[in-house]
Design an enzyme around this catalytic site. Structure first.
Site, PDB file in Angstrom:
ATOM      1  N   HIS A 400     -16.412   3.754   6.719  1.00  0.00           N
ATOM      2  CA  HIS A 400     -15.069   3.002   6.375  1.00  0.00           C
ATOM      3  C   HIS A 400     -15.234   2.037   4.862  1.00  0.00           C
ATOM      4  O   HIS A 400     -14.562   2.081   3.919  1.00  0.00           O
ATOM      5  CB  HIS A 400     -14.580   2.158   7.394  1.00  0.00           C
ATOM      6  CG  HIS A 400     -13.388   1.320   7.192  1.00  0.00           C
ATOM      7  ND1 HIS A 400     -12.168   1.696   7.700  1.00  0.00           N
ATOM      8  CD2 HIS A 400     -13.288   0.295   6.301  1.00  0.00           C
ATOM      9  CE1 HIS A 400     -11.257   0.871   7.292  1.00  0.00           C
ATOM     10  NE2 HIS A 400     -11.768   0.039   6.466  1.00  0.00           N
ATOM     11  N   GLU A 401     -16.394   1.069   4.882  1.00  0.00           N
ATOM     12  CA  GLU A 401     -16.403   0.276   3.752  1.00  0.00           C
ATOM     13  C   GLU A 401     -16.867   1.228   2.615  1.00  0.00           C
ATOM     14  O   GLU A 401     -16.825   0.833   1.530  1.00  0.00           O
ATOM     15  CB  GLU A 401     -17.460  -0.691   4.243  1.00  0.00           C
ATOM     16  CG  GLU A 401     -16.933  -1.817   5.394  1.00  0.00           C
ATOM     17  CD  GLU A 401     -15.745  -2.295   4.803  1.00  0.00           C
ATOM     18  OE1 GLU A 401     -15.128  -2.420   3.940  1.00  0.00           O
ATOM     19  OE2 GLU A 401     -14.988  -2.867   6.005  1.00  0.00           O
ATOM     20  N   HIS A 404     -14.032   2.165   0.957  1.00  0.00           N
ATOM     21  CA  HIS A 404     -13.443   1.297  -0.001  1.00  0.00           C
ATOM     22  C   HIS A 404     -14.276   1.511  -1.411  1.00  0.00           C
ATOM     23  O   HIS A 404     -13.762   1.460  -2.565  1.00  0.00           O
ATOM     24  CB  HIS A 404     -13.561   0.103   0.457  1.00  0.00           C
ATOM     25  CG  HIS A 404     -12.494  -0.225   1.462  1.00  0.00           C
ATOM     26  ND1 HIS A 404     -11.315  -0.076   1.322  1.00  0.00           N
ATOM     27  CD2 HIS A 404     -12.730  -0.605   2.816  1.00  0.00           C
ATOM     28  CE1 HIS A 404     -10.570  -0.413   2.450  1.00  0.00           C
ATOM     29  NE2 HIS A 404     -11.431  -0.726   3.420  1.00  0.00           N
ATOM     30  N   HIS A 407     -13.817   4.078  -3.774  1.00  0.00           N
ATOM     31  CA  HIS A 407     -12.676   4.069  -4.204  1.00  0.00           C
ATOM     32  C   HIS A 407     -12.781   3.059  -5.587  1.00  0.00           C
ATOM     33  O   HIS A 407     -12.329   3.412  -6.752  1.00  0.00           O
ATOM     34  CB  HIS A 407     -11.505   3.620  -3.212  1.00  0.00           C
ATOM     35  CG  HIS A 407     -10.122   3.913  -3.816  1.00  0.00           C
ATOM     36  ND1 HIS A 407      -9.070   3.477  -2.806  1.00  0.00           N
ATOM     37  CD2 HIS A 407      -9.720   4.350  -5.156  1.00  0.00           C
ATOM     38  CE1 HIS A 407      -7.891   3.747  -3.656  1.00  0.00           C
ATOM     39  NE2 HIS A 407      -8.292   4.331  -4.963  1.00  0.00           N
TER      40      HIS A 407
END
Length: 613
Positions: A400-401, A404, A407
């Site tokens: 998940h991180e 981020h 991105h």
């Protein structure tokens, strides 16, 4: 080898290490920001001079294209320096909030930024005052290429930008506006003591980080003890925490009204050009999907063979005796394999970062709980984790991180500084996209190996994760909206009012099979994200978009792959609704949320079938 010995030592001692005892290999490498604290001090000291270079253009920005361009370059340099200084200080402080030196450094960075904002508060009003025909003509010049999008977005805010004097007053107030959030963080992460929990005859520390681990323990007595002690600590401080949150809400409303918005919700959504209907449609659509949610809780009650389903029973794995142990390095390799549909270039960059300097890996005393990614224009896109090798969900958190951070990585490398930063609305897409791919990868491996129990375990965990991101965050979003609307209509907030709102939502969302404790509604007072108003709904819209895009990319071809990467690279060059359309999903429609709810219902049905319940 030493790495594993250190971790085993911590576990044997049942202690949480001090920051100074954490090996360098387990910490993030902040040297990509500054090589030393002295270098940071020098950069901090330069902010006033950089601010003066911006101030030199005061009253001159409309004189000529050259003046405007000079002002833009000056403020770009200033903002870069402020971001860099703040990033370094903020990251170091979150790693040990008990360190007064780090707190002082973070405070000084905040003060310097606030002072610079106050001195440059003339910038936006002057930019917006430039004649439309004149600035449109200037923007045709190639010299403005790096600033065109920034200017266009700034000018959209024209109706809500105040006079220079008023903007200066708001800027001067920026530092004190953070008091509620900072005090809440210090109180809950440093000052609150939760005691210990007895596990197999041993006393283990109860902290913000270990709390989730205790609630997953198959021993109901452990869950009950952890829950009772955790919320007992919050109950002792409920009036203080409620006052802090009320102050945060009042601050939101003050700024919204000062800028002429009809509500604090409009103020939060306007800059990203997100229609109010997106927020309201999310809440309304999720309410229509309660049946699958209540069905899941009913399944949980049957599987756990409980006469009464309690609030502390909702996180324990439904599949007993499935023990997992995934080292940090193994988790990185799972991410590498699971995310392979995104290509080797993507996975090589991510996995190299996860292993070499991007991540602060494990819990230490004073460290902020949970996890986050913090990517700036300069340096690594850093990740804070509190990784535990016995918690399989932490593998998903890593992915998940990592979403981020990748991105951020692509955004910073494909956009000029003043328009590189994507919105939080978009951020939760890249992160939950990665989670979905990790789930599909692990589920496929379990199915191929014939491990029915592990397959059921993964299905139940994924159901819980979608529940937590879609349903739970929507419940949080509804709580925020109700709290703000009460104050906007003239009703002050206190502990009793907030608890009443939250209890009603708990009963709606959890349904008839849930039995709550007298203090279960204190959950509404412990959520850090509430101090950044109207943030959490983006988790729910994000997972709705990401589930659709994960199917589109994995089932599609080069075009779908390229569309997704165009989204990752878009940064702040488009408004979020537009960038997601580019990727292939329309968030103004209720269809993505309805599809996500249908996916959850399908997982619940498959879980019932697998568990023969």
């Amino acid at each position: 080898m030493a790495f594993f010995c250190v971790i085993l030592f911590y576990m044997a001692e049942n202690t949480i290490p001090l920051r100074k005892d954490v090996p360098e290999s387990d910490r993030w490498d902040l040297s990509t920001l500054f090589k030393s604290n002295d270098d940071w001090e020098k950069a901090l000291s330069e902010i006033p001079a950089l601010t003066e270079k911006v101030v030199a253009f005061k009253g001159r920005m409309a004189e000529s294209a050259e003046s405007l361009l000079g002002a833009l370059k000056a403020i770009e340099t200033l903002y870069k320096q402020i971001e860099l200084v703040g990033q370094y200080a903020g990251l170091a402080y979150t790693a040990d909030e008990s360190d007064s030196v780090l707190q002082d450094r973070d405070d000084r960075a905040t003060m310097a930024a606030a002072k610079a904002d106050a001195q440059t508060s003339f910038f936006s009003p002057e930019l917006l005052a430039i004649d439309e025909e004149k600035i449109t003509s200037w923007l045709q010049d190639a010299a403005f290429a790096d600033y065109r999008i920034f200017i266009q977005k700034e000018r959209r805010m024209k109706a809500h930008i105040l006079s220079e004097k008023e903007e200066n007053l708001l800027a001067l107030q920026a530092e004190s506006a953070q008091t509620a959030q900072k005090t809440f963080s210090l109180l809950t992460n440093v000052d609150l003591q939760f005691g210990t929990v007895t596990v197999n005859g041993e006393e283990k520390p109860l902290t913000q980080s270990t709390w989730s681990l205790f609630l997953e323990n198959p021993d109901r007595a452990v869950r009950c003890e952890a829950y009772t002690k955790f919320y007992g600590a919050f109950e002792q401080h409920q009036n203080t925490i409620a006052s802090l949150y009320a102050g945060s809400v009042n601050q939101d409303i003050f700024r919204a009204r000062a800028r002429g918005y009809s509500s604090s919700l409009e103020a939060a959504l306007f800059s990203n050009k997100v229609p109010l209907s997106v927020y309201h449609n999310l809440v309304d659509t999720v309410h229509k999907g309660f049946s699958a949610l209540h069905r899941f809780y009913s399944l949980r009650k049957r599987v756990l063979q409980l006469d009464e389903l309690r609030h502390y029973d909702v996180y324990v794995p439904l599949v007993a005796n499935v023990e997992t142990k995934t080292s940090y390095e193994e988790a990185v390799e799972i991410c590498r394999e699971a995310l392979s549909p995104l290509g080797k270039d993507y996975t090589d960059v991510l996995c190299n970062g996860l292993l070499n300097g991007w991540v602060d890996r494990y819990e230490n005393k004073g460290k902020r709980s949970g996890a986050f990614s913090s990517g700036g224009y300069t340096g690594y896109p850093y990740i804070l984790l509190n990784y535990k090798d016995s918690v399989i969900r932490d593998v998903f958190t890593m992915a998940h991180e990592g979403g981020h951070s990748m991105h951020s990585y692509f955004s910073a490398r494909n956009n000029p500084f003043l328009s590189y930063n994507y919105t939080i609305f978009e951020a939760e897409v890249a992160s939950t996209f990665n989670e979905e791919l990790v789930f599909e990868y692990l589920l496929k491996k379990a199915t191929q190996s014939g491990d029915t129990k592990l397959r059921a375990y993964l299905l139940s965990m994924r159901a819980n994760d979608i529940l937590a991101t879609l349903y739970r965050q929507t419940m949080f979003a509804e709580f925020e909206l109700k709290a703000h609307e009460l104050v906007e209509s003239g009703t002050p907030l206190n502990a009793q009012v907030l608890r009443k709102i939250y209890r009603e939502l708990l009963e709606q969302y959890f349904g008839p099979d849930m039995v709550f404790e007298a203090n279960s509604d204190l959950e509404g007072l412990r959520i850090p994200h509430f101090y950044g108003a109207f943030y959490v709904y983006k988790y729910a819209t994000g997972i709705s978009a990401s589930l659709a895009l994960a199917k589109r990319v994995t089932q599609g071809g080069k075009q779908e792959h390229d569309d997704y990467f165009a989204f990752l690279k878009s940064g702040g060059s488009r408004y979020p609704i537009e960038s997601l359309r580019l990727a292939g999903v329309d968030m103004e429609s209720t269809a993505p949320v309805e599809s996500a709810l249908a996916t959850f219902a399908e997982i619940v049905a498959e879980l019932e079938k697998t568990l023969k319940m």
